[in-house]
Design a protein around this motif. Sequence first.
Motif: not given
Length: 294
Positions: A33-47
């Motif tokens: 969950s933490q790694q997915i949040r990191v990716l979402e923060d990088e992209l600036g959008a919820a996945l």
Amino acid sequence: MDTRHVHYFLAVCKHLHFTKAAQELGISQPTLSQQIRVLEDELGAALFDRIGKKTILTEAGKLLLIYSKKMLEAEHDAKEAIKQLLVGGGGTIRLSVLPSDLDFQLVPLFVRFHEYFPATQLQAISSLTIHEDILENKADLGIGLIRHEDSRLLQIPLRSEPYELIVSRAHPLAEKKQISLQDIKDLPIVMYPRGFLGRELVEKACREQGFQLTTVMETTTASSLLQLTRANIGATIQPQGLLCQSADRHEYVVLPITDYPPIRHLSLIYRSDRFIGTAQKQLTAWLIEYFEQL
């Protein structure tokens, strides 16, 4: 973008469940969950959206799903290209083949390939969805039926071959030299189940002549169909070259169909945008040569 995050994202897409995805990846659910949040923060959008107990892809997630597969394909191609450059071999080639051809025809070629490229792993996969396997990156090469043009695929014609009736030497038709399609009308037949490409080709030819096959038994492999034929359970209808590599081919009688025989058009299929290494180029050349000589 870290490809590790892409792998994590694809695992969640596969299961739409964080706990199951974490189990597949061998990490804890909070870490995932933490790694997915990191990716979402990088992209600036919820996945992903969490609606109650359900996890669904957002529109941004659906877009990333398309491009993430291409990213991993590019990563795979880059690694394979460098491996070929450094060691001149190695890696894996995944070949998707129709079941009947995998049963008999290609094994001698596989032996030859291994002798020349012992460091390259060849995975021969029996499949009914050759084109889809190539497009979805489940296979690098495929041997299947020619279909409509697709700019993403290269389809190299290999061979056009008619289907023939195969009977045991004890069969009532064994003394004949050839038959017509109408002779098959009420004949007990052993055949692939409906949905198999060979079955559909034969059924289509029969329907055009005003009748349906009379199947007494159905199995999913050519080898089992031939065993049933040898036991005189029924005759079978198979491509012309099927028995070429069969050790017991002399126990059967092959009867050409003189009028309106079903015909299949085989092609070698691969992605037009994929890297092709030395071993795969050679395998491609050998496959073309092999089918030309049948």
